[in-house]
Design a protein around this motif. Structure first.
Motif, PDB file in Angstrom:
ATOM      1  N   SER A 196     -10.744  53.013  37.174  1.00 37.80           N
ATOM      2  CA  SER A 196     -10.705  53.630  38.492  1.00 37.80           C
ATOM      3  C   SER A 196     -11.764  52.989  39.386  1.00 37.80           C
ATOM      4  N   PRO A 197     -11.489  52.837  40.684  1.00 33.85           N
ATOM      5  CA  PRO A 197     -12.510  52.264  41.571  1.00 33.85           C
ATOM      6  C   PRO A 197     -13.823  53.037  41.543  1.00 33.85           C
ATOM      7  N   ARG A 198     -13.770  54.321  41.206  1.00 30.20           N
ATOM      8  CA  ARG A 198     -14.984  55.127  41.196  1.00 30.20           C
ATOM      9  C   ARG A 198     -15.951  54.708  40.087  1.00 30.20           C
ATOM     10  N   VAL A 199     -15.421  54.273  38.935  1.00 29.22           N
ATOM     11  CA  VAL A 199     -16.278  53.918  37.803  1.00 29.22           C
ATOM     12  C   VAL A 199     -16.381  52.418  37.613  1.00 29.22           C
ATOM     13  N   ARG A 200     -15.725  51.642  38.476  1.00 26.36           N
ATOM     14  CA  ARG A 200     -15.715  50.197  38.288  1.00 26.36           C
ATOM     15  C   ARG A 200     -17.111  49.573  38.347  1.00 26.36           C
ATOM     16  N   PRO A 201     -17.994  49.977  39.288  1.00 30.28           N
ATOM     17  CA  PRO A 201     -19.344  49.387  39.271  1.00 30.28           C
ATOM     18  C   PRO A 201     -20.115  49.676  37.983  1.00 30.28           C
ATOM     19  N   VAL A 202     -20.004  50.916  37.487  1.00 28.21           N
ATOM     20  CA  VAL A 202     -20.701  51.266  36.242  1.00 28.21           C
ATOM     21  C   VAL A 202     -20.105  50.502  35.067  1.00 28.21           C
ATOM     22  N   LEU A 203     -18.789  50.437  35.018  1.00 28.00           N
ATOM     23  CA  LEU A 203     -18.134  49.745  33.917  1.00 28.00           C
ATOM     24  C   LEU A 203     -18.479  48.264  33.909  1.00 28.00           C
ATOM     25  N   GLY A 204     -18.542  47.658  35.097  1.00 25.07           N
ATOM     26  CA  GLY A 204     -18.871  46.247  35.153  1.00 25.07           C
ATOM     27  C   GLY A 204     -20.235  45.923  34.579  1.00 25.07           C
ATOM     28  N   GLU A 377     -32.562  42.720  27.312  1.00 24.42           N
ATOM     29  CA  GLU A 377     -31.276  42.737  28.007  1.00 24.42           C
ATOM     30  C   GLU A 377     -30.748  44.158  28.192  1.00 24.42           C
ATOM     31  N   VAL A 378     -31.187  45.089  27.357  1.00 26.05           N
ATOM     32  CA  VAL A 378     -30.688  46.469  27.453  1.00 26.05           C
ATOM     33  C   VAL A 378     -31.029  47.085  28.803  1.00 26.05           C
ATOM     34  N   PRO A 379     -32.308  47.072  29.252  1.00 26.37           N
ATOM     35  CA  PRO A 379     -32.557  47.596  30.600  1.00 26.37           C
ATOM     36  C   PRO A 379     -31.891  46.774  31.686  1.00 26.37           C
ATOM     37  N   ALA A 380     -31.697  45.482  31.446  1.00 26.99           N
ATOM     38  CA  ALA A 380     -31.012  44.666  32.446  1.00 26.99           C
ATOM     39  C   ALA A 380     -29.584  45.132  32.659  1.00 26.99           C
ATOM     40  N   TYR A 381     -28.963  45.699  31.627  1.00 24.83           N
ATOM     41  CA  TYR A 381     -27.606  46.227  31.758  1.00 24.83           C
ATOM     42  C   TYR A 381     -27.597  47.668  32.251  1.00 24.83           C
ATOM     43  N   THR A 382     -28.389  48.529  31.628  1.00 23.99           N
ATOM     44  CA  THR A 382     -28.313  49.960  31.927  1.00 23.99           C
ATOM     45  C   THR A 382     -28.943  50.316  33.275  1.00 23.99           C
ATOM     46  N   LEU A 383     -30.109  49.757  33.588  1.00 19.70           N
ATOM     47  CA  LEU A 383     -30.786  50.113  34.830  1.00 19.70           C
ATOM     48  C   LEU A 383     -30.120  49.506  36.056  1.00 19.70           C
ATOM     49  N   MET A 384     -29.187  48.575  35.845  1.00 16.84           N
ATOM     50  CA  MET A 384     -28.498  47.973  36.976  1.00 16.84           C
ATOM     51  C   MET A 384     -27.461  48.904  37.592  1.00 16.84           C
ATOM     52  N   ILE A 385     -27.068  49.950  36.873  1.00 13.77           N
ATOM     53  CA  ILE A 385     -26.010  50.828  37.371  1.00 13.77           C
ATOM     54  C   ILE A 385     -26.411  51.486  38.691  1.00 13.77           C
ATOM     55  N   ALA A 435     -29.960  40.310  34.185  1.00 12.19           N
ATOM     56  CA  ALA A 435     -29.483  41.228  35.219  1.00 12.19           C
ATOM     57  C   ALA A 435     -28.638  40.483  36.250  1.00 12.19           C
ATOM     58  N   ALA A 436     -29.102  39.299  36.666  1.00 15.93           N
ATOM     59  CA  ALA A 436     -28.324  38.507  37.614  1.00 15.93           C
ATOM     60  C   ALA A 436     -26.996  38.079  36.998  1.00 15.93           C
ATOM     61  N   PHE A 437     -27.019  37.695  35.721  1.00 13.01           N
ATOM     62  CA  PHE A 437     -25.803  37.285  35.011  1.00 13.01           C
ATOM     63  C   PHE A 437     -24.802  38.430  34.966  1.00 13.01           C
ATOM     64  N   GLN A 438     -25.297  39.623  34.674  1.00  9.79           N
ATOM     65  CA  GLN A 438     -24.394  40.760  34.529  1.00  9.79           C
ATOM     66  C   GLN A 438     -23.789  41.166  35.859  1.00  9.79           C
ATOM     67  N   VAL A 439     -24.619  41.275  36.884  1.00  6.37           N
ATOM     68  CA  VAL A 439     -24.092  41.655  38.193  1.00  6.37           C
ATOM     69  C   VAL A 439     -23.158  40.572  38.718  1.00  6.37           C
ATOM     70  N   LEU A 440     -23.457  39.313  38.396  1.00  7.09           N
ATOM     71  CA  LEU A 440     -22.589  38.217  38.826  1.00  7.09           C
ATOM     72  C   LEU A 440     -21.199  38.344  38.211  1.00  7.09           C
ATOM     73  N   ALA A 441     -21.105  38.800  36.964  1.00  5.84           N
ATOM     74  CA  ALA A 441     -19.796  38.993  36.347  1.00  5.84           C
ATOM     75  C   ALA A 441     -18.980  40.033  37.110  1.00  5.84           C
ATOM     76  N   LEU A 442     -19.625  41.132  37.494  1.00  4.91           N
ATOM     77  CA  LEU A 442     -18.949  42.150  38.306  1.00  4.91           C
ATOM     78  C   LEU A 442     -18.632  41.611  39.693  1.00  4.91           C
ATOM     79  N   TYR A 443     -19.600  40.947  40.283  1.00  2.34           N
ATOM     80  CA  TYR A 443     -19.465  40.442  41.654  1.00  2.34           C
ATOM     81  C   TYR A 443     -18.321  39.437  41.766  1.00  2.34           C
ATOM     82  N   SER A 444     -18.259  38.491  40.850  1.00  2.71           N
ATOM     83  CA  SER A 444     -17.226  37.464  40.923  1.00  2.71           C
ATOM     84  C   SER A 444     -15.833  38.045  40.680  1.00  2.71           C
ATOM     85  N   SER A 445     -15.726  39.051  39.811  1.00  2.00           N
ATOM     86  CA  SER A 445     -14.423  39.670  39.569  1.00  2.00           C
ATOM     87  C   SER A 445     -13.926  40.431  40.783  1.00  2.00           C
TER      88      SER A 445
END
Length: 615
Positions: A196-204, A377-385, A435-445
């Motif tokens: 769902s678009p509502r959870v897409r940022p968190v899921l990414g 990497e764990v805070p880089a993923y979780t705190l990015m939400i 963190a940049a790598f992870q957000v980039l995966a969401l951003y590019s998609s």
């Protein structure tokens, strides 16, 4: 928000979505062990030459080895003079590592490049396989690509644990790399398209959290299993747990709709509604939404084939080939997105894997170093939400690229004897680049439209493997020449990537484009609104940063009026008919605007609209 996004929002997040998220997240974590295999399976080891390998009966004490351990002096029986002989057998230091690819195949003394190639050849396979897998996933579907890729990957990984020669081992590494994107990127795209678009940022963000956990587990498994063959076999068998989940996964309804498989898309949406316990619109309404997506895709293909870029002036067969090969560079907006994301992936892959492969140079305990690399990497993923949700994608990536660059550029200034400071800086750099790598995966998609999303993200992701392919050579050869050079190269690449991201659009709070036409029309609308903001003199009042405040009511009304006229002239008839016909009244006059009119009058006219603004 597109009509398909509206349907997915109605589906919500239920059992159907959770099943896909959990299965695909586990699938995404599995290539981690083979990607990071180099530091434990082919590490740099201390060794000592064993002279007289050609004559084992000759006592070792009668020989003198060279300082580099690659040659030894042997007395010539005829002349009685010592002669230098190449060393053909070595004793390796097993204090840290057990039997490895390095020790088993003697990757020392002129063969060190094969040890580095063991790591980089996997990335070479990803470089070849990423665009191919993207093309297959866009043409034949996400689910078949994931299923076939996972099964073949598991078979090759298990079989490579018993290969007898170095040539076959390297060939299997290359083949595993070609299948990497079929699992990683196609799995990520499928998870995003069923959400769902509502959870897409968190899921990414959380989709790659199992990768961090896998990195930590990889360090622990390598510590417990020191033999490279048993270690590789153990982690390869984990694929068997994912295979039953393939029977429960569905194809992306978004892909099915865009590709014209209307009945299949309808069946998937209805199955998801039953699993989640929700009610969707009637069957005819769902089919209409699906057909509208197909119409938009057909219109995009027709407009693109009328002579854009390399497709004009060529025979039909040649034109079709080049249209497919260069589709990501055929329109201005898509071309800019492709170039920007490709460089970002190049830089982030080089820095991320360069730090991951640097354990033997930055720490005396490579197992602990790998665990710490996964831990940060764990805070880089979780705190990015919350950061991505509140601050957007683009600004977040820029900040973390810059922070990583600064941390790495500080490494050359750390004095001798302060190794723990260097390790801490490297860990902070790894956390920020992750963190940049992870957000980039969401951003590019979110940047690429649906019809080329997998192809675009896989092609950009391919560039990360170019960076990761050269990173072992940068660490090995530049580090041997000048110890500070790798960190300077990695830091400078991060800073340039942060600057390049400023030219890409923000995707937070917007619906995903389904076609290239939608992407270009949206870009035209954004450019028109940007010009209106500049003309009203209120650039600091809200655009482009939402957090900087909202426009005044007068400016907002003027924006709505002219954006409405512009949109009516640019959208297709079947879409513009749904727009409201009533404009806000009363419209603001010149006296209501929060600006002072200049002494000279200038008239601006736009061919695309009948509106004229006089200041």
């Amino acid at each position: 928000m597109s009509q398909l996004d509206g349907i997915l929002r109605q589906l919500g997040t239920g059992k159907w979505n959770v099943l896909h998220f959990v299965a695909l997240a586990y699938c995404v974590s599995l290539p981690c062990y083979h990607t990071l295999a180099g530091p434990f399976l082919a590490p740099k080891q201390n060794y000592q030459c064993l002279p007289g390998a050609s004559d084992p009966t000759q006592p070792v004490t009668s020989h003198v080895t060279s300082q580099d351990g690659c040659t030894y002096l042997e007395r010539d029986p005829a002349s009685g003079k010592p002669q230098e002989q190449p060393c053909r057998r070595w004793a390796f230091d097993n204090t840290t590592f057990g039997p490895t690819v390095t020790s088993e195949f003697g990757l020392v003394c002129g063969r060190e490049y094969l040890r580095v190639a063991y790591t980089s050849i996997y990335m070479s396979g990803v470089l070849v396989g990423a665009p191919l897998n993207g093309l297959l996933a866009d043409k034949y579907g996400r689910r078949p690509t994931i299923a076939i890729g996972s099964v073949v990957y598991a078979v090759v990984a298990v079989a490579s644990s018993w290969l007898p020669s170095l040539t076959s081992v390297l060939a299997s590494r290359f083949l595993l790399g070609t299948l990497h994107a079929a699992i990683l990127k196609a799995g990520y795209i499928l998870a995003m398209e069923v959400s769902s678009p509502r959870v897409r940022p968190v899921l990414g963000i959380v989709m790659y959290l199992p990768w961090a956990l896998g990195t930590m587990a990889w360090g622990g498994a390598a510590y417990l299993l020191r033999s490279w063959r048993w270690l590789q076999l153990s982690v390869s068998l984990l694929f068997l747990l994912f295979l039953p989940a393939l029977l429960l996964l569905d194809e992306s309804p978004r892909w099915l709709a865009v590709r014209g498989y209307h009945s299949h898309a309808l069946a998937v949406l209805q199955r998801a509604a039953r699993w989640n316990g929700v009610h969707l619109p009637p069957r005819h309404r769902l089919l209409q939404v699906i057909r509208d997506s197909q119409i938009e895709e057909t219109a995009s293909s027709s407009s693109a084939s009328r002579g854009v870029g390399p497709c004009s002036g060529q025979p039909e067969a040649v034109r079709g080939y080049f249209c497919q090969a260069f589709i990501l560079f055929r329109t201005p907006r898509l071309r800019g997105i492709t170039l920007g994301t490709c460089y970002n992936y190049l830089a982030v892959g080089m820095v991320y894997y360069g730090l991951s492969f640097s354990g033997e140079y930055l720490s005396s305990d490579p197992y602990l170093y790998m665990v710490l690399m996964g831990l940060v990497e764990v805070p880089a993923y979780t705190l990015m939400i919350p950061v991505v949700t509140n601050c957007g994608r683009r600004s977040t990536i820029v900040v973390f690229f810059l922070l990583s660059g600064v941390m790495l550029l500080l490494l050359p200034f750390i004095p001798e004897g302060c190794g723990w400071v260097a390790v801490c800086l490297a860990l902070v750099g790894k956390m920020t680049i992750t963190a940049a790598f992870q957000v980039l995966a969401l951003y590019s998609s979110e940047l690429f439209p649906t019809e080329v999303r997998t192809r675009g993200t896989c092609t950009a992701f391919m560039m990360s493997r170019v960076g990761s392919m050269v990173s072992p050579f940068i660490t090995e050869y530049l580090g041997s020449a000048r110890g500070w050079m790798p960190s300077v190269v990695f830091g400078a690449a991060s800073l340039v990537a942060g600057a390049a991201t400023l030219g890409l659009p923000e995707t937070g709070g917007t619906s995903l484009p389904d076609t290239i036409t939608q992407l270009e029309d949206r870009a035209a609308g954004q450019g028109y609104r940007k010009l209106l903001w500049a003309m009203t003199g209120d650039m600091g009042g809200g655009w482009p940063c939402r957090a900087r405040g909202a426009p005044t009511p007068q400016v907002a009304a003027l924006l709505h009026h002219h954006a409405h006229l512009h949109t009516q002239n640019h959208l297709p008839t079947h879409l513009s008919a749904d727009l409201p016909t009533q404009l806000p009244t009363p419209l603001p006059t010149q006296d209501d605007l929060p600006i002072q009119p200049p002494t000279h009058l200038h008239t601006y006219s736009y061919p695309s609209t009948s509106a004229h603004l006089s200041l």
